[in-house]
Design a protein around this motif. Structure first.
Motif, PDB file in Angstrom:
ATOM      1  N   UNK A  61      -3.509   5.431   0.435  1.00 12.92           N
ATOM      2  CA  UNK A  61      -3.413   4.239   1.465  1.00 12.92           C
ATOM      3  C   UNK A  61      -1.372   4.589   1.625  1.00 12.92           C
ATOM      4  N   UNK A  62      -1.062   4.444   2.916  1.00 11.13           N
ATOM      5  CA  UNK A  62       0.370   4.624   2.735  1.00 11.13           C
ATOM      6  C   UNK A  62       1.129   3.506   3.048  1.00 11.13           C
ATOM      7  N   UNK A  63       0.878   2.944   1.497  1.00 15.81           N
ATOM      8  CA  UNK A  63       1.393   0.715   1.254  1.00 15.81           C
ATOM      9  C   UNK A  63       3.169   1.044   1.296  1.00 15.81           C
ATOM     10  N   UNK A  64       3.855   2.101   1.190  1.00 16.43           N
ATOM     11  CA  UNK A  64       5.306   2.156   0.969  1.00 16.43           C
ATOM     12  C   UNK A  64       5.408   2.127   2.632  1.00 16.43           C
ATOM     13  N   UNK A  65       5.427   2.914   3.674  1.00 15.08           N
ATOM     14  CA  UNK A  65       5.358   2.441   5.087  1.00 15.08           C
ATOM     15  C   UNK A  65       4.840   1.397   5.050  1.00 15.08           C
ATOM     16  N   UNK A  66       3.324   0.637   5.128  1.00 12.83           N
ATOM     17  CA  UNK A  66       3.337  -0.498   5.738  1.00 12.83           C
ATOM     18  C   UNK A  66       3.894  -1.748   5.058  1.00 12.83           C
ATOM     19  N   UNK A  67       3.897  -1.356   3.449  1.00 11.50           N
ATOM     20  CA  UNK A  67       5.671  -2.194   2.843  1.00 11.50           C
ATOM     21  C   UNK A  67       6.275  -2.786   3.904  1.00 11.50           C
ATOM     22  N   UNK A  68       6.906  -1.276   3.859  1.00  9.96           N
ATOM     23  CA  UNK A  68       8.208  -1.420   4.338  1.00  9.96           C
ATOM     24  C   UNK A  68       8.499  -1.963   6.082  1.00  9.96           C
ATOM     25  N   UNK A  69       7.264  -2.039   6.696  1.00 15.62           N
ATOM     26  CA  UNK A  69       7.518  -1.985   7.741  1.00 15.62           C
ATOM     27  C   UNK A  69       7.085  -3.698   8.110  1.00 15.62           C
ATOM     28  N   UNK A  70       6.287  -4.212   7.524  1.00 13.63           N
ATOM     29  CA  UNK A  70       5.575  -5.319   7.770  1.00 13.63           C
ATOM     30  C   UNK A  70       6.820  -6.198   7.351  1.00 13.63           C
TER      31      UNK A  70
END
Length: 158
Positions: A61-70
Motif C-alpha cells: 500500500x503506497x502509504x507515503x503518497x497517501x499521507x502526502x496527499x492527505x
C-alpha cells in the motif's frame, strides 16, 4: 472596402497614431509563472524527500503518497481560509504557495501510477482500496481543515 492599417487611420482632426505594440500573452504573467515554477520545485522536492524518508515496499500500500496527499489537502484547506478570510496577501502568494508548493507536494499523478502498479501487480483490491481511501481522505482533510480553521479564527475574533 477594408482599410489596410486600421490602427494608423487618422482624420483631419486627429493625427495618425503610431502602430501600437501587440500585447503578449506573457505580459503580466511572467512573475506568476515564475512563482508557480519556484513553488513547484520546492513542493516536488519535499514530496521526493518524503518518499526517501518513508519508502514503500513494491506491491505494498503506497502509504507515503497517501499521507502526502492527505496532509497537502489539509494544508490547502487551511491556506485557502487564511488567504481568503484573514489575510490580504500579495498577488503572488497564492500562485507560489497554493499552486506551486502545494501543487508540487501533492501528487495525484503518482497516485494514478500507484494504482496502475497495484493493478499490474495483481493486487486489484489494494488498488481499489487505495483509490477510494485517498479520494475520501483527501476530501475529508480539506473539509476538516477548512471547518477547524474557520472555527478557530471565529473564536479569536470574539
Amino acid at each position: 472596402m477594408t482599410v489596410p492599417h486600421p490602427e494608423r487611420v487618422g482624420t483631419p482632426d486627429a493625427p495618425v497614431s503610431p502602430p501600437s505594440r501587440r500585447a503578449s500573452p506573457w505580459d503580466g504573467q511572467a512573475p506568476v509563472v515564475a512563482m508557480v515554477a519556484l513553488g513547484g520545485a520546492i513542493g516536488a522536492s519535499a514530496r521526493y524527500g518524503a518518499s526517501l524518508l518513508w519508502p514503500v515496499e513494491t506491491g505494498g500500500f503506497p502509504w507515503t503518497t497517501f499521507w502526502v496527499n492527505v496532509v497537502g489537502c489539509a494544508v490547502i484547506g487551511v491556506f485557502m481560509v487564511v488567504i481568503t478570510d484573514v489575510w490580504a496577501a500579495h498577488r503572488l502568494v497564492r500562485p507560489f504557495f497554493g499552486t506551486g508548493v502545494l501543487g508540487g507536494f501533492t501528487t495525484f499523478s503518482t497516485y494514478a501510477v500507484d494504482i496502475q502498479r497495484l493493478l499490474d501487480g495483481g493486487r486489484p483490491a489494494t488498488g481499489f482500496a487505495y483509490l477510494v481511501a485517498t479520494l475520501c481522505a483527501a476530501l475529508a482533510a480539506v473539509w476538516l481543515a477548512v471547518t477547524v480553521t474557520r472555527r478557530a479564527l471565529a473564536g479569536r475574533r470574539r
